[in-house]
Design a protein around this motif. Structure first.
Motif, PDB file in Angstrom:
ATOM      1  N   MET A  15      57.659-129.316 -79.928  1.00  0.00           N
ATOM      2  CA  MET A  15      59.072-129.509 -79.620  1.00  0.00           C
ATOM      3  C   MET A  15      59.665-128.275 -78.951  1.00  0.00           C
ATOM      4  N   TRP A  16      59.429-127.093 -79.551  1.00  0.00           N
ATOM      5  CA  TRP A  16      59.954-125.863 -78.974  1.00  0.00           C
ATOM      6  C   TRP A  16      59.240-125.517 -77.668  1.00  0.00           C
ATOM      7  N   GLY A  17      57.952-125.835 -77.572  1.00  0.00           N
ATOM      8  CA  GLY A  17      57.233-125.586 -76.326  1.00  0.00           C
ATOM      9  C   GLY A  17      57.824-126.369 -75.169  1.00  0.00           C
ATOM     10  N   PHE A  18      58.264-127.601 -75.427  1.00  0.00           N
ATOM     11  CA  PHE A  18      58.912-128.396 -74.380  1.00  0.00           C
ATOM     12  C   PHE A  18      60.240-127.760 -73.967  1.00  0.00           C
ATOM     13  N   MET A  19      60.997-127.258 -74.949  1.00  0.00           N
ATOM     14  CA  MET A  19      62.269-126.620 -74.616  1.00  0.00           C
ATOM     15  C   MET A  19      62.068-125.294 -73.893  1.00  0.00           C
ATOM     16  N   TYR A  20      60.948-124.601 -74.190  1.00  0.00           N
ATOM     17  CA  TYR A  20      60.687-123.303 -73.579  1.00  0.00           C
ATOM     18  C   TYR A  20      60.209-123.410 -72.135  1.00  0.00           C
ATOM     19  N   GLY A  21      59.647-124.527 -71.734  1.00  0.00           N
ATOM     20  CA  GLY A  21      59.023-124.640 -70.419  1.00  0.00           C
ATOM     21  C   GLY A  21      59.994-124.348 -69.288  1.00  0.00           C
ATOM     22  N   ASP A  22      59.623-123.426 -68.379  1.00  0.00           N
ATOM     23  CA  ASP A  22      60.526-123.074 -67.280  1.00  0.00           C
ATOM     24  C   ASP A  22      60.385-124.004 -66.082  1.00  0.00           C
ATOM     25  N   HIS A  23      59.490-124.990 -66.151  1.00  0.00           N
ATOM     26  CA  HIS A  23      59.367-126.009 -65.115  1.00  0.00           C
ATOM     27  C   HIS A  23      59.819-127.374 -65.607  1.00  0.00           C
TER      28      HIS A  23
ATOM     29  N   ASP B 190      66.200-126.746 -67.244  1.00  0.00           N
ATOM     30  CA  ASP B 190      67.538-127.298 -66.982  1.00  0.00           C
ATOM     31  C   ASP B 190      68.575-126.187 -66.890  1.00  0.00           C
ATOM     32  N   LEU B 191      68.478-125.197 -67.769  1.00  0.00           N
ATOM     33  CA  LEU B 191      69.419-124.082 -67.728  1.00  0.00           C
ATOM     34  C   LEU B 191      69.240-123.250 -66.466  1.00  0.00           C
ATOM     35  N   ASN B 192      68.013-123.058 -66.037  1.00  0.00           N
ATOM     36  CA  ASN B 192      67.763-122.322 -64.794  1.00  0.00           C
ATOM     37  C   ASN B 192      68.374-123.046 -63.599  1.00  0.00           C
ATOM     38  N   ARG B 193      68.212-124.362 -63.557  1.00  0.00           N
ATOM     39  CA  ARG B 193      68.799-125.141 -62.460  1.00  0.00           C
ATOM     40  C   ARG B 193      70.323-125.141 -62.534  1.00  0.00           C
ATOM     41  N   LEU B 194      70.864-125.169 -63.758  1.00  0.00           N
ATOM     42  CA  LEU B 194      72.315-125.190 -63.921  1.00  0.00           C
ATOM     43  C   LEU B 194      72.958-123.910 -63.408  1.00  0.00           C
ATOM     44  N   PHE B 195      72.324-122.761 -63.718  1.00  0.00           N
ATOM     45  CA  PHE B 195      72.896-121.479 -63.328  1.00  0.00           C
ATOM     46  C   PHE B 195      72.306-120.943 -62.016  1.00  0.00           C
ATOM     47  N   GLY B 196      71.395-121.691 -61.423  1.00  0.00           N
ATOM     48  CA  GLY B 196      70.807-121.272 -60.165  1.00  0.00           C
ATOM     49  C   GLY B 196      69.992-119.998 -60.270  1.00  0.00           C
ATOM     50  N   THR B 197      69.202-119.879 -61.321  1.00  0.00           N
ATOM     51  CA  THR B 197      68.399-118.678 -61.555  1.00  0.00           C
ATOM     52  C   THR B 197      67.056-119.074 -62.128  1.00  0.00           C
ATOM     53  N   ASP B 198      66.167-118.125 -62.173  1.00  0.00           N
ATOM     54  CA  ASP B 198      64.874-118.350 -62.825  1.00  0.00           C
ATOM     55  C   ASP B 198      64.615-117.273 -63.881  1.00  0.00           C
ATOM     56  N   ALA B 199      65.705-116.700 -64.409  1.00  0.00           N
ATOM     57  CA  ALA B 199      65.584-115.600 -65.371  1.00  0.00           C
ATOM     58  C   ALA B 199      65.222-116.075 -66.767  1.00  0.00           C
ATOM     59  N   ILE B 200      65.497-117.334 -67.092  1.00  0.00           N
ATOM     60  CA  ILE B 200      65.231-117.845 -68.444  1.00  0.00           C
ATOM     61  C   ILE B 200      63.785-118.323 -68.500  1.00  0.00           C
ATOM     62  N   LYS B 201      62.927-117.480 -69.006  1.00  0.00           N
ATOM     63  CA  LYS B 201      61.496-117.801 -69.113  1.00  0.00           C
ATOM     64  C   LYS B 201      60.991-117.387 -70.486  1.00  0.00           C
ATOM     65  N   PRO B 202      61.237-118.205 -71.505  1.00  0.00           N
ATOM     66  CA  PRO B 202      60.816-117.837 -72.868  1.00  0.00           C
ATOM     67  C   PRO B 202      59.312-117.690 -73.033  1.00  0.00           C
ATOM     68  N   LEU B 203      58.536-118.321 -72.135  1.00  0.00           N
ATOM     69  CA  LEU B 203      57.087-118.257 -72.266  1.00  0.00           C
ATOM     70  C   LEU B 203      56.459-117.271 -71.295  1.00  0.00           C
ATOM     71  N   SER B 204      57.268-116.380 -70.725  1.00  0.00           N
ATOM     72  CA  SER B 204      56.704-115.332 -69.885  1.00  0.00           C
ATOM     73  C   SER B 204      56.052-114.277 -70.768  1.00  0.00           C
ATOM     74  N   GLY B 205      55.257-113.411 -70.152  1.00  0.00           N
ATOM     75  CA  GLY B 205      54.472-112.448 -70.921  1.00  0.00           C
ATOM     76  C   GLY B 205      55.284-111.580 -71.861  1.00  0.00           C
ATOM     77  N   GLY B 206      56.461-111.122 -71.414  1.00  0.00           N
ATOM     78  CA  GLY B 206      57.249-110.220 -72.235  1.00  0.00           C
ATOM     79  C   GLY B 206      58.016-110.892 -73.360  1.00  0.00           C
ATOM     80  N   TRP B 207      58.181-112.213 -73.277  1.00  0.00           N
ATOM     81  CA  TRP B 207      58.987-112.932 -74.267  1.00  0.00           C
ATOM     82  C   TRP B 207      58.180-113.878 -75.140  1.00  0.00           C
ATOM     83  N   THR B 208      56.900-113.969 -74.930  1.00  0.00           N
ATOM     84  CA  THR B 208      56.092-114.954 -75.653  1.00  0.00           C
ATOM     85  C   THR B 208      56.099-114.705 -77.157  1.00  0.00           C
TER      86      THR B 208
END
Length: 294
Positions: free
Chosen positions: A124-132, A138-156
């Motif tokens: 469930m959380w993995g689906f919410m974390y996905g940046d694609h 959805d939040l990235n598209r809403l704000f026009g950014t790609d900064a929200i990446k919970p599953l990137s190396g530094g935030w995993t």
């Protein structure tokens, strides 16, 4: 008289025999088998296994992959456990207070995530974390950014900590809340007569009364942190380039055994990790007991 005492002695052993049998089969036997495996090594060129004694333990102690995974879960423990226990403590104090309306409802809601299987919670959380896909996308598209990446190396690791915290805050809250319910009401009445406010009551009565429960929750959380497996192992299917096969010690032992067919070395990793976990848990318990005696 002597024969009567002997009969009573053996009668007592008969009562505890079922427990001792189950304990031996499900606890002592697996540990003994794993320890036996750790003393041997497969010989790829000559075939069969060879007794190597403590050589496997020397390899584990010098294995950079093992220490990388161990330090990772140690960092996870140092940050996630205090945050989780603090949230659980605040929730327990809030529910125990007379000022919170619908306390029973909030108690069930906070505890409910613990009833969700770890696999389901991670998916469930993995689906919410996905940046694609999912919430992060959805939040990235809403704000026009790609900064929200919970599953990137530094935030995993922080993302995994969020999942574990969500799962176990309710469990620890219930431990604290149960301990609060057995505090004698005389203490509260005496505090009210002395003019103690809500915060003074919390720090002078409730939190000292929770010392034993806090110690139990801390020990359980330490053991659980070193056993971290389900969450990173499931998330690895989404980010295989970020989460390695040795992301945690349990994942390292699992992949050595089931993917690498290195059963002996895997058993050694498990034994070493079990000993380190027991030592750290015992040190924490000892320090907590000494503080409680002061």
């Amino acid at each position: 008289m002597t024969s009567t005492r002997r009969r009573r002695h053996w009668r007592g052993w008969l009562f505890v025999a079922p427990f001792l049998l189950v304990f031996a089969l499900v606890f002592l036997a697996p540990i003994g088998y794993a320890f036996g495996l750790s003393l041997f090594r497969d010989q790829a060129f000559f075939g069969g296994t060879t007794f190597v004694g403590a050589d496997n333990y020397a390899l584990v102690l010098g294995d950079p992959k093992f220490w990388e995974s161990f330090l990772r879960v140690l960092l996870f423990l140092a940050i996630q456990v205090p945050v989780m226990l603090l949230l659980a403590l605040i929730a327990a104090l809030a529910i125990d207070s007379a000022r919170l309306h619908a306390a029973g409802f909030f108690r069930i809601v906070i505890f409910l995530p613990y009833a969700v299987p770890a696999v389901v919670a991670t998916l469930m959380w993995g689906f919410m974390y996905g940046d694609h896909f999912g919430l992060a996308a959805d939040l990235n598209r809403l704000f026009g950014t790609d900064a929200i990446k919970p599953l990137s190396g530094g935030w995993t690791l922080a993302s995994i900590g969020n999942i574990v915290t969500w799962e176990f805050v309710g469990y620890n809250m219930l431990i604290f809340y149960s301990a609060l319910k057995v505090v004698p009401t005389d203490l509260y009445e005496a505090a009210a007569i002395d003019g103690a406010g809500a915060m003074r009551t919390i720090f002078s009565i409730k939190i000292p009364a929770l010392r034993g429960a806090l110690m139990i929750a801390t020990i359980f959380s330490i053991i659980g942190s070193f056993q971290l497996f389900n969450e990173p192992n499931i998330l690895r299917t989404l980010i295989p380039n970020v989460i390695s096969t040795y992301y945690t010690p349990n994942m390292y032992a699992y992949n050595l055994s089931f993917a690498g067919q290195q059963y002996n070395y895997s058993a050694t990793v498990a034994i070493v990790m079990g000993v380190l976990t027991a030592i750290i848990a015992y040190v924490v318990q000892l320090r907590g007991a000494r503080k409680g005696m002061r």
